[in-house]
Design a protein around this motif. Structure first.
Motif, PDB file in Angstrom:
ATOM      1  N   MET A  68      12.239  29.108  70.850  1.00 11.01           N
ATOM      2  CA  MET A  68      12.218  30.522  71.693  1.00 11.01           C
ATOM      3  C   MET A  68      12.057  31.559  71.156  1.00 11.01           C
ATOM      4  SD  MET A  68      13.473  32.017  75.471  1.00 11.01           S
ATOM      5  CE  MET A  68      13.393  30.287  75.646  1.00 11.01           C
ATOM      6  N   ALA A  69      13.167  31.696  69.545  1.00  7.94           N
ATOM      7  CA  ALA A  69      12.615  32.989  68.999  1.00  7.94           C
ATOM      8  C   ALA A  69      11.499  32.407  67.587  1.00  7.94           C
ATOM      9  CB  ALA A  69      14.076  32.954  68.497  1.00  7.94           C
ATOM     10  N   ASP A  70      11.443  31.657  67.627  1.00  7.03           N
ATOM     11  CA  ASP A  70      10.225  31.157  66.750  1.00  7.03           C
ATOM     12  C   ASP A  70       9.296  31.642  67.535  1.00  7.03           C
ATOM     13  OD1 ASP A  70      12.357  30.451  65.085  1.00  7.03           O
ATOM     14  OD2 ASP A  70      11.765  28.935  64.806  1.00  7.03           O
ATOM     15  N   ALA A  71       8.913  31.020  68.555  1.00  7.60           N
ATOM     16  CA  ALA A  71       7.382  31.241  69.321  1.00  7.60           C
ATOM     17  C   ALA A  71       7.301  32.925  69.834  1.00  7.60           C
ATOM     18  CB  ALA A  71       7.606  30.945  70.541  1.00  7.60           C
ATOM     19  N   LEU A  72       8.700  33.254  69.683  1.00  9.12           N
ATOM     20  CA  LEU A  72       8.311  35.158  70.051  1.00  9.12           C
ATOM     21  C   LEU A  72       7.887  35.932  68.692  1.00  9.12           C
ATOM     22  CD1 LEU A  72      11.090  35.769  72.566  1.00  9.12           C
ATOM     23  CD2 LEU A  72       8.349  35.371  72.640  1.00  9.12           C
ATOM     24  N   ASP A  73       8.412  35.366  67.865  1.00  6.67           N
ATOM     25  CA  ASP A  73       7.952  35.449  66.173  1.00  6.67           C
ATOM     26  C   ASP A  73       6.669  35.812  65.774  1.00  6.67           C
ATOM     27  OD1 ASP A  73      10.152  37.732  66.325  1.00  6.67           O
ATOM     28  OD2 ASP A  73      11.231  35.460  65.285  1.00  6.67           O
ATOM     29  N   ASP A  74       5.998  34.925  66.651  1.00  7.43           N
ATOM     30  CA  ASP A  74       4.691  33.981  66.616  1.00  7.43           C
ATOM     31  C   ASP A  74       3.773  34.527  67.365  1.00  7.43           C
ATOM     32  OD1 ASP A  74       5.239  33.230  64.156  1.00  7.43           O
ATOM     33  OD2 ASP A  74       5.527  30.881  65.225  1.00  7.43           O
ATOM     34  N   ASP A  75       4.229  35.609  68.244  1.00 11.88           N
ATOM     35  CA  ASP A  75       3.635  36.284  69.241  1.00 11.88           C
ATOM     36  C   ASP A  75       2.841  34.594  70.079  1.00 11.88           C
ATOM     37  OD1 ASP A  75       4.186  38.988  68.223  1.00 11.88           O
ATOM     38  OD2 ASP A  75       2.098  38.228  67.047  1.00 11.88           O
ATOM     39  N   ASP A  76       3.493  33.868  70.146  1.00 12.54           N
ATOM     40  CA  ASP A  76       3.236  33.228  71.635  1.00 12.54           C
ATOM     41  C   ASP A  76       4.182  32.696  72.535  1.00 12.54           C
ATOM     42  OD1 ASP A  76       1.686  30.750  72.263  1.00 12.54           O
ATOM     43  OD2 ASP A  76       2.527  29.054  70.531  1.00 12.54           O
ATOM     44  N   ILE A 100      12.218  37.383  77.805  1.00  9.59           N
ATOM     45  CA  ILE A 100      12.239  36.591  77.756  1.00  9.59           C
ATOM     46  C   ILE A 100      13.346  36.186  76.548  1.00  9.59           C
ATOM     47  CG2 ILE A 100      11.511  34.296  76.138  1.00  9.59           C
ATOM     48  CD1 ILE A 100       8.581  34.787  77.691  1.00  9.59           C
ATOM     49  N   VAL A 101      12.966  37.283  76.184  1.00  7.44           N
ATOM     50  CA  VAL A 101      14.440  37.204  74.907  1.00  7.44           C
ATOM     51  C   VAL A 101      15.836  38.007  75.754  1.00  7.44           C
ATOM     52  CG1 VAL A 101      15.729  38.712  73.316  1.00  7.44           C
ATOM     53  CG2 VAL A 101      13.292  38.010  73.430  1.00  7.44           C
ATOM     54  N   ARG A 102      16.134  38.722  76.584  1.00  7.16           N
ATOM     55  CA  ARG A 102      17.029  39.163  78.159  1.00  7.16           C
ATOM     56  C   ARG A 102      17.574  37.586  77.767  1.00  7.16           C
ATOM     57  NH1 ARG A 102      17.208  41.115  82.892  1.00  7.16           N
ATOM     58  NH2 ARG A 102      18.294  40.093  83.595  1.00  7.16           N
ATOM     59  N   ALA A 103      16.307  37.035  78.885  1.00  6.81           N
ATOM     60  CA  ALA A 103      16.968  35.341  79.748  1.00  6.81           C
ATOM     61  C   ALA A 103      17.584  34.964  79.043  1.00  6.81           C
ATOM     62  CB  ALA A 103      15.263  35.232  80.805  1.00  6.81           C
ATOM     63  N   ALA A 104      16.771  34.807  77.954  1.00  4.67           N
ATOM     64  CA  ALA A 104      17.437  33.368  77.087  1.00  4.67           C
ATOM     65  C   ALA A 104      18.602  33.713  76.463  1.00  4.67           C
ATOM     66  CB  ALA A 104      16.222  33.251  75.375  1.00  4.67           C
ATOM     67  N   THR A 209      30.909  39.984  76.514  1.00  3.57           N
ATOM     68  CA  THR A 209      31.436  38.843  75.647  1.00  3.57           C
ATOM     69  C   THR A 209      30.206  39.293  74.646  1.00  3.57           C
ATOM     70  OG1 THR A 209      32.379  36.826  76.338  1.00  3.57           O
ATOM     71  CG2 THR A 209      34.235  38.553  75.865  1.00  3.57           C
ATOM     72  N   PHE A 210      29.705  38.313  74.925  1.00  2.47           N
ATOM     73  CA  PHE A 210      28.165  37.505  73.619  1.00  2.47           C
ATOM     74  C   PHE A 210      28.050  39.544  73.735  1.00  2.47           C
ATOM     75  CE2 PHE A 210      28.540  33.657  73.928  1.00  2.47           C
ATOM     76  CZ  PHE A 210      27.748  33.166  72.621  1.00  2.47           C
ATOM     77  N   LEU A 245      18.727  37.337  69.343  1.00  2.00           N
ATOM     78  CA  LEU A 245      18.725  36.032  70.337  1.00  2.00           C
ATOM     79  C   LEU A 245      19.164  34.386  68.807  1.00  2.00           C
ATOM     80  CD1 LEU A 245      17.681  34.091  72.482  1.00  2.00           C
ATOM     81  CD2 LEU A 245      15.926  33.843  71.556  1.00  2.00           C
ATOM     82  N   ARG A 246      18.767  34.780  67.392  1.00  2.00           N
ATOM     83  CA  ARG A 246      19.325  34.090  66.212  1.00  2.00           C
ATOM     84  C   ARG A 246      20.539  34.717  66.045  1.00  2.00           C
ATOM     85  NH1 ARG A 246      14.187  31.715  64.046  1.00  2.00           N
ATOM     86  NH2 ARG A 246      12.734  33.111  64.188  1.00  2.00           N
ATOM     87  N   ALA A 247      20.317  35.672  66.457  1.00  2.00           N
ATOM     88  CA  ALA A 247      22.650  36.010  65.524  1.00  2.00           C
ATOM     89  C   ALA A 247      23.193  34.658  67.245  1.00  2.00           C
ATOM     90  CB  ALA A 247      22.232  37.538  65.933  1.00  2.00           C
ATOM     91  N   ALA A 248      22.605  35.274  68.211  1.00  2.71           N
ATOM     92  CA  ALA A 248      23.497  34.278  69.826  1.00  2.71           C
ATOM     93  C   ALA A 248      23.279  33.408  69.593  1.00  2.71           C
ATOM     94  CB  ALA A 248      22.533  34.873  70.763  1.00  2.71           C
ATOM     95  N   VAL A 249      22.675  32.569  68.807  1.00  4.82           N
ATOM     96  CA  VAL A 249      22.811  31.235  68.595  1.00  4.82           C
ATOM     97  C   VAL A 249      23.624  30.821  67.001  1.00  4.82           C
ATOM     98  CG1 VAL A 249      21.194  29.501  67.656  1.00  4.82           C
ATOM     99  CG2 VAL A 249      20.383  30.658  68.894  1.00  4.82           C
TER     100      VAL A 249
END
Length: 276
Positions: A68-76, A100-104, A209-210, A245-249
């Motif tokens: 999901m982070a990849d798709a958003l960084d690609d503006d998709d 989407i970022v917040r939901a994810a 906590t996250f 989001l990547r940090a959360a992963v």
């Protein structure tokens, strides 16, 4: 099987929902208890390993979050929206990129507990029956634990059972996030300050906590197919970005590893005690 049972058992009443949840969870526990009677230690090890693999969702969770982070960084944004149902029950078309970022991130936090820490906890405590029974409880909550006209009464038992089953695992998840997730002070502060304001007694702990560990704010207006909820704000930072989001992963993966080690230690300790 639960889906097949829902049709004939469904009534707009709590007792019907209690019967449905009890039958499903009882069947899962019984199957696990019978399977665990295999006669040799190697067979037990194989059975436990296969069952554990089948009920965990942490690898898929991390993979979807990263995709999901990849798709958003690609503006998709359409590709990102297509992934939303794999993480949560929100309406993808109602979400922009920030939503989407917040939901994810919120779903990644909650499901780190539900999809990994909780099944590992119950597997460590109760073996194969615990693994199957917990996964059934969590699946029933995802199927019928909604506050809409069809499930408000019928799904009540499944939702409450899921709350009880996750009371300890959610707090273990929060502890692991504090220890392994980044900013320990902010993670603990968000837990103490914000978690109790969340409508869920368990999701509030892990999401807070996250948020604290990552230095972001979660919560706010949340749109579901059944309606809109205004969630309390968790954390004390800016809105999350794809970098968060990547940090959360990464945090999720660390927490999953810590939970696996804890579950193995608990299981080993209980096994030695039983042998004595």
């Amino acid at each position: 099987m639960a889906g097949a049972l829902e049709g004939p058992l469904h009534r707009d009443s709590r007792p019907a929902g209690v019967a449905f949840a009890g039958l499903c969870v009882g069947a899962a526990w019984s199957v696990g208890a019978l399977a665990a009677r295999v006669p040799t230690a190697p067979a037990v090890a194989v059975l436990t390993g296969v069952t554990t693999w089948s009920v965990l969702g942490g690898t898929s969770l991390a993979r979807i979050g990263a995709a999901m982070a990849d798709a958003l960084d690609d503006d998709d944004i359409e590709a990102a929206r297509a992934l939303v149902p794999s993480l949560c029950g929100r309406d993808p078309q109602a979400l922009d990129a920030d939503g989407i970022v917040r939901a994810a991130l919120e779903s990644l936090a909650e499901n780190t507990s539900d999809a990994t820490v909780a099944p590992l906890f119950w597997g460590g405590v109760a073996g194969v029956p615990g693994l199957l029974a917990y996964r059934t409880v969590n699946t029933l909550d995802a199927m019928v634990g909604y506050r809409n006209d069809r499930y408000r009464r019928f799904g009540w038992a499944a939702a409450r059972l899921d709350d009880v089953a996750n009371l300890i695992p959610a707090r273990l998840t929060g502890l692991l996030v504090v220890l392994l997730g980044g900013d320990r002070g902010q993670a603990m502060a968000a837990w103490r300050r914000d978690a109790h304001r969340h409508p869920s007694p368990n999701a509030g702990v892990v999401e807070a906590t996250f948020a604290g560990a990552l230095g972001v704010t979660l919560g706010g207006r949340t749109e579901y197919p059944h309606g809109v909820e205004d969630r309390p704000l968790l954390g004390a930072g800016p809105a999350p970005t794809t970098g968060d989001l990547r940090a959360a992963v990464t945090v999720s993966r660390w927490v999953q590893t810590g939970a696996a080690l804890m579950a193995a230690a608990v299981a080993a300790g209980l096994s030695r005690r039983s042998a004595r």
